[in-house]
Motif scaffolding. Structure first.
Motif, mmCIF file in Angstrom:
data_model
loop_
_atom_site.group_PDB
_atom_site.id
_atom_site.type_symbol
_atom_site.label_atom_id
_atom_site.label_comp_id
_atom_site.label_asym_id
_atom_site.label_seq_id
_atom_site.Cartn_x
_atom_site.Cartn_y
_atom_site.Cartn_z
ATOM 1 N N GLY A 209 9.210 2.429 4.252
ATOM 2 C CA GLY A 209 8.328 3.359 5.241
ATOM 3 C C GLY A 209 8.492 3.136 6.770
ATOM 4 N N ALA A 210 7.774 3.889 7.527
ATOM 5 C CA ALA A 210 7.792 3.523 8.969
ATOM 6 C C ALA A 210 6.342 3.388 9.326
ATOM 7 C CB ALA A 210 8.663 4.834 9.475
ATOM 8 N N PRO A 211 6.164 2.984 10.630
ATOM 9 C CA PRO A 211 4.902 2.921 11.191
ATOM 10 C C PRO A 211 4.369 4.505 11.538
ATOM 11 C CG PRO A 211 6.297 1.969 12.818
ATOM 12 C CD PRO A 211 7.095 2.191 11.614
ATOM 13 N N PRO A 212 3.180 4.712 11.423
ATOM 14 C CA PRO A 212 2.855 6.099 11.982
ATOM 15 C C PRO A 212 2.952 6.193 13.261
ATOM 16 C CG PRO A 212 0.920 4.504 11.626
ATOM 17 C CD PRO A 212 1.827 3.860 11.098
ATOM 18 N N ALA B 189 8.507 16.829 15.665
ATOM 19 C CA ALA B 189 9.734 16.924 16.084
ATOM 20 C C ALA B 189 10.472 15.575 16.045
ATOM 21 C CB ALA B 189 9.757 17.107 17.706
ATOM 22 N N GLY B 190 9.659 14.422 16.321
ATOM 23 C CA GLY B 190 10.330 13.008 16.298
ATOM 24 C C GLY B 190 10.785 12.832 14.669
ATOM 25 N N ASP B 191 9.772 13.012 13.820
ATOM 26 C CA ASP B 191 10.205 12.927 12.290
ATOM 27 C C ASP B 191 11.474 13.783 12.032
ATOM 28 O OD1 ASP B 191 8.222 11.227 11.417
ATOM 29 O OD2 ASP B 191 7.285 12.941 10.109
ATOM 30 N N ALA B 192 11.478 14.999 12.345
ATOM 31 C CA ALA B 192 12.795 15.651 12.032
ATOM 32 C C ALA B 192 14.066 15.130 12.988
ATOM 33 C CB ALA B 192 12.606 17.259 12.618
ATOM 34 N N MET B 193 13.892 14.745 14.029
ATOM 35 C CA MET B 193 15.169 14.194 14.642
ATOM 36 C C MET B 193 15.621 12.918 13.918
ATOM 37 S SD MET B 193 17.065 13.843 17.137
ATOM 38 C CE MET B 193 16.776 14.454 18.810
ATOM 39 N N HIS B 194 14.547 12.155 13.428
ATOM 40 C CA HIS B 194 14.863 10.863 12.682
ATOM 41 C C HIS B 194 15.729 11.202 11.340
ATOM 42 C CE1 HIS B 194 11.565 8.787 14.980
ATOM 43 N NE2 HIS B 194 12.673 8.852 15.886
ATOM 44 N N LEU C 298 0.775 -1.152 0.133
ATOM 45 C CA LEU C 298 -0.193 0.036 0.048
ATOM 46 C C LEU C 298 1.018 1.330 -0.071
ATOM 47 C CD1 LEU C 298 -2.424 -1.141 2.872
ATOM 48 C CD2 LEU C 298 -2.973 -1.360 0.540
ATOM 49 N N GLN C 299 0.240 2.360 -0.835
ATOM 50 C CA GLN C 299 1.184 3.695 -0.645
ATOM 51 C C GLN C 299 0.603 4.226 0.726
ATOM 52 O OE1 GLN C 299 2.960 4.142 -3.631
ATOM 53 N NE2 GLN C 299 3.963 5.833 -2.783
ATOM 54 N N SER C 300 1.611 4.697 1.517
ATOM 55 C CA SER C 300 1.203 5.437 2.613
ATOM 56 C C SER C 300 1.193 6.818 2.554
ATOM 57 C CB SER C 300 2.273 5.096 3.897
ATOM 58 O OG SER C 300 3.438 5.873 3.637
ATOM 59 N N VAL C 301 0.639 7.535 3.516
ATOM 60 C CA VAL C 301 0.527 9.137 3.267
ATOM 61 C C VAL C 301 1.881 9.659 2.990
ATOM 62 C CG1 VAL C 301 -0.406 10.885 4.455
ATOM 63 C CG2 VAL C 301 -1.342 8.826 5.233
ATOM 64 N N SER C 302 2.920 9.145 3.500
ATOM 65 C CA SER C 302 4.274 9.904 3.382
ATOM 66 C C SER C 302 4.833 9.394 2.130
ATOM 67 C CB SER C 302 5.267 9.298 4.304
ATOM 68 O OG SER C 302 5.644 7.886 4.306
ATOM 69 N N GLY C 303 4.099 8.715 1.361
ATOM 70 C CA GLY C 303 4.374 8.223 -0.069
ATOM 71 C C GLY C 303 5.320 6.934 -0.309
ATOM 72 N N ALA C 304 5.876 6.680 1.035
ATOM 73 C CA ALA C 304 6.483 5.317 1.038
ATOM 74 C C ALA C 304 5.756 3.974 1.113
ATOM 75 C CB ALA C 304 7.490 5.232 2.332
ATOM 76 N N MET C 305 6.133 2.957 0.578
ATOM 77 C CA MET C 305 5.570 1.756 0.414
ATOM 78 C C MET C 305 5.436 1.033 1.889
ATOM 79 S SD MET C 305 4.842 1.986 -2.545
ATOM 80 C CE MET C 305 4.348 0.656 -3.430
ATOM 81 N N GLU C 306 4.204 0.670 2.220
ATOM 82 C CA GLU C 306 3.897 -0.262 3.297
ATOM 83 C C GLU C 306 3.412 -1.538 3.238
ATOM 84 O OE1 GLU C 306 1.487 2.016 6.254
ATOM 85 O OE2 GLU C 306 2.997 3.469 6.638
ATOM 86 N N PHE C 307 3.676 -2.532 4.055
ATOM 87 C CA PHE C 307 3.425 -3.763 3.736
ATOM 88 C C PHE C 307 2.153 -4.050 4.712
ATOM 89 C CE2 PHE C 307 7.394 -3.667 2.255
ATOM 90 C CZ PHE C 307 7.618 -4.872 1.359
#
Ligand code: HEM
Ligand code: HEM
Length: 191
Positions: free
Chosen positions: A84-87, A98-103, A4-13
């Motif tokens: 991708g990453a889990p929401p 802040a979490g996203d930016a830090m990562h 599936l295409q996630s909101v962030s554009g990355a692929m998620e299983f």
């Protein structure tokens, strides 16, 4: 493949949306151990007397654990972009941002810091060779004293600053776990 295409554009299983997968977890903790080892080695070097074998050993350990960070960071980053990453766990938007930016800052660090270290070494007129095998990593730049001093300063400043950045990241993870009681740490711990 059913993805599936996630909101962030990355692929998620499907079925894995709320946890990191085993490979992402392996990459995270292996890179953590290697970064910790690179820091430990360079700090220990400071305790060894100038010109002693212990000092050379500590420097070699720093260079090789640092290079291994890079070797794992590249496939890790590619895996992250594909998978991708889990929401984020539910919480205020600023906290998720802040979490996203830090990562992403941490991803940049594990890719760029080893390259800067290698550049500083090469500009200083040294080539990194696999111990015992004599296989050399081709120099990225030739000897250049001024360039060496500049890159070394950037590498050292980033190295010092990231004690704080990594510390903040770890404290945030522990805060989520112990104070907010959410799944943030657990989902990066095991499948
Ligand atoms: C994630 C990986 C790495 C981290 C976190 C890191 C961190 C550091 C730190 C904290 C310092 C000392 C800063 C200071 O004295 O104030 C340092 C120095 C240095 N690092 Fe790295 N480094 C990494 C990878 C590498 C790699 C791969 C190389 C070379 C192949 C390298 C080469 C150097 C050199 C040449 C110095 C200067 C040592 C000296 O003259 O005392 N580093 N690094
Ligand atoms: C060298 C040290 C570290 C680096 C470079 C690092 C890097 C990262 C990166 C890049 C991510 C984002 C993963 C992704 O979404 O693809 C991440 C997530 C995470 N890290 Fe670290 N980390 C380090 C140390 C630690 C430590 C010491 C802890 C725990 C005390 C920790 C706990 C976590 C947790 C719980 C997540 C998941 C966050 C979430 O799901 O929102 N990390 N780390």
């Amino acid at each position: 493949m059913n993805r599936l295409q996630s909101v962030s554009g990355a692929m998620e299983f499907p079925g894995t949306a709320h946890r990191y997968d085993g490979l992402a977890i392996f990459f995270h903790w292996a890179v953590f151990l290697l970064v910790a080892a690179a820091y430990a080695a360079i700090e220990l070097k400071g305790f060894a007397g100038k010109g002693t074998p212990a000092r050379s050993l500590a420097m070699a350990a720093h260079e090789w654990t640092g290079m291994l960070v890079f070797v794992l960071a590249v496939p890790r980053l590619l895996w992250r972009l594909v998978r991708g990453a889990p929401p984020a766990e539910p919480g205020p938007r600023w906290m998720q941002f802040a979490g996203d930016a830090m990562h992403w800052v941490l991803y940049l660090f594990i890719v760029a810091q080893p390259i800067l270290g290698l550049l500083a070494l090469n500009a200083g007129g040294h080539v990194l060779a696999l111990p015992g095998l004599g296989i050399e990593i081709p120099a990225l730049v030739g000897p250049d004293e001024a360039l060496k001093n500049q890159i070394k300063e950037v590498h050292e400043t980033i190295g010092t600053a990231f004690y704080l950045v990594i510390g903040l990241h770890a404290v945030a993870a522990l805060f989520h776990h112990y104070m907010l009681g959410d799944n943030t740490l657990r989902r990066m711990w095991r499948r």
